[in-house]
Write a protein that holds these residues in place. Sequence first.
Motif, mmCIF file in Angstrom:
data_model
loop_
_atom_site.group_PDB
_atom_site.id
_atom_site.type_symbol
_atom_site.label_atom_id
_atom_site.label_comp_id
_atom_site.label_asym_id
_atom_site.label_seq_id
_atom_site.Cartn_x
_atom_site.Cartn_y
_atom_site.Cartn_z
ATOM 1 N N GLU A 330 0.788 -1.042 -0.051
ATOM 2 C CA GLU A 330 -0.005 0.000 -0.024
ATOM 3 C C GLU A 330 0.722 1.175 0.060
ATOM 4 N N GLU A 424 -8.076 6.382 -6.663
ATOM 5 C CA GLU A 424 -8.456 5.029 -6.094
ATOM 6 C C GLU A 424 -8.847 3.936 -7.016
ATOM 7 N N ASN A 427 -5.802 3.171 -9.489
ATOM 8 C CA ASN A 427 -4.766 2.372 -8.815
ATOM 9 C C ASN A 427 -5.281 0.903 -8.936
ATOM 10 N N HIS A 428 -6.471 0.588 -8.654
ATOM 11 C CA HIS A 428 -6.950 -0.795 -8.750
ATOM 12 C C HIS A 428 -6.769 -1.521 -10.358
ATOM 13 N N SER A 431 -3.621 -2.868 -12.019
ATOM 14 C CA SER A 431 -3.085 -4.003 -11.473
ATOM 15 C C SER A 431 -3.563 -5.057 -12.527
ATOM 16 N N CYS A 473 -13.511 -5.361 -10.565
ATOM 17 C CA CYS A 473 -13.691 -4.180 -9.611
ATOM 18 C C CYS A 473 -14.385 -4.971 -8.350
ATOM 19 N N LYS A 476 -13.635 -5.326 -4.470
ATOM 20 C CA LYS A 476 -12.382 -4.598 -4.294
ATOM 21 C C LYS A 476 -12.590 -3.024 -4.116
ATOM 22 N N LEU A 477 -13.664 -2.726 -4.971
ATOM 23 C CA LEU A 477 -14.284 -1.425 -4.809
ATOM 24 C C LEU A 477 -15.675 -1.265 -4.581
#
Length: 517
Positions: A330, A424, A427-428, A431, A473, A476-477
């Motif tokens: 993180e 935010e 960033n996810h 990946s 997502c 995760k979100l």
Amino acid sequence: MKLFNNLNDHTRFHARMRGDMMMARDSKKSLNYAEAWDYVNLIAANIQSKGIVKGDRVAILAKNSVDNLCVFLACARIGAVVVGLNYRLAAAEVEFIASNADVQMLFFDQEFDGLRGDYLRSRIGVCFDSDSSAAKLDSWLDSSATLNEVEINGDDILFQMYTSGTTGLPKGVLISHHNVLANTYQAPMATGKGGRVGEIGLVIAPTFHAVGLVGSLMGVIYGGSMIIHSDYDPVGMIETLANEHVSTVAVIPVMLQFSLAMVPNIKDYDFSELHTINYGASPISESLLQQCMDAFGCDFVQGYGQTESTMALTFLTADDHKKALTGRPELLRSCGRAVFGTEMRIVDNDGQELPLGEIGEIVAKGPQVMQGYWKNPEATAKTVVDGWLHTGDAGRMDEEGYIYIQDRVKDMIISGGENIYPAEIENHLMSHSQIQDVAVIGVPDQKWGEVPLAVIVSGGQPELSAEELTEFCRGKLAGYKIPRKVEYIAALPRNPTGKVLKKDIRTMMAEKYPPIA
């Protein structure tokens, strides 16, 4: 004389103490410190001979070079304020900045002659590299010109750098000698990576922006040696890092990504003398960091700041990067902790400090904060309040003092009354192996007001559908943060420092996603 009073004190000192050591070289010229000091004084004397006095604005419209750097140092020598002009702008934009700054003299590369409008053509012009409608630098210099000494104080303005104009017309940021000296002392104290006499740094970032300019000045201040590249060349950067005894370089992550892609045999190169890669403008992904550490075998440092803070407000240190790869990933989403002598807070819309972990605007106070905006007291008063620089960035701070940027305040998406910070989501999404680059913006929606749109660069990978993106997502979100729509483009528009130009993306998407009637 006051200790560390201005930039000139450092240049003069190194010329006396280590005159035969290289200061800077490019593909055409190499100067040691003694030669550079004499050359700077000659240029300064000739600038004075044209009637330029302390406080006058002198513009530079050119790529990085030894001559470019020496003209800057010559202006500093006589108290003229340098205005670096971004040669990637349109002619009208260059003309606006030049006239707004009251530029009295221009040094330029011939290839940018077409960017000189009526205003700049009416000023004194000197061309770096060829004869044109203006005199060529080499022939323009008169060796009989006499330099008149000028008293330079730490609070005198060293350069006037214009904001990118992402939130309106560009504003001229006033940076003093003390601002620069303070930030060049703060950086090594924060990172543990101080400048060293004779250490070779590679200068790639354009000097019309803070990273390139202040990075170059840091080399001069600490008595370092610089290899100057006029442009970013993915292969050329790798070859210089490996073959020219380079110790440090400043880049943006996408440059590293391009270089790795363009040099598949990078493991055959020897980077044993490279100890630090500094990067900024955007975070680095865990996968790219690991690839770079494997390839270069050096430390990585991330800096965060803005034009109004000279260069750096925070650093994510080399130790932080190592922690990120050994159990604290993180941290790579953080821009680090405040540099020495700098306070940072997270505040609400009323300027009240928020509890740790809550999102608000990042504000900072320190000796690197600008002197104000040129001829714009209203904007200055809104941006620097009681000494606190309001960055316009939304973020949070954890209990260890790490700052996590969520986004620009203006880029926040409000969907169904919920605040969404695109960084935010980005960033996810970064990946995902099929996403090379991504930006998230808000687009109009009949039901929710706005919803997130993911604008993706696939880099040749198969394109994801909106359904596949939603599935990636999910869990995760939060549901309201998941992009409802997806678009693909070849490359994200960025400014020269690597920041994504979301206003350009909004323009690109405006026809397909018009306002709700």
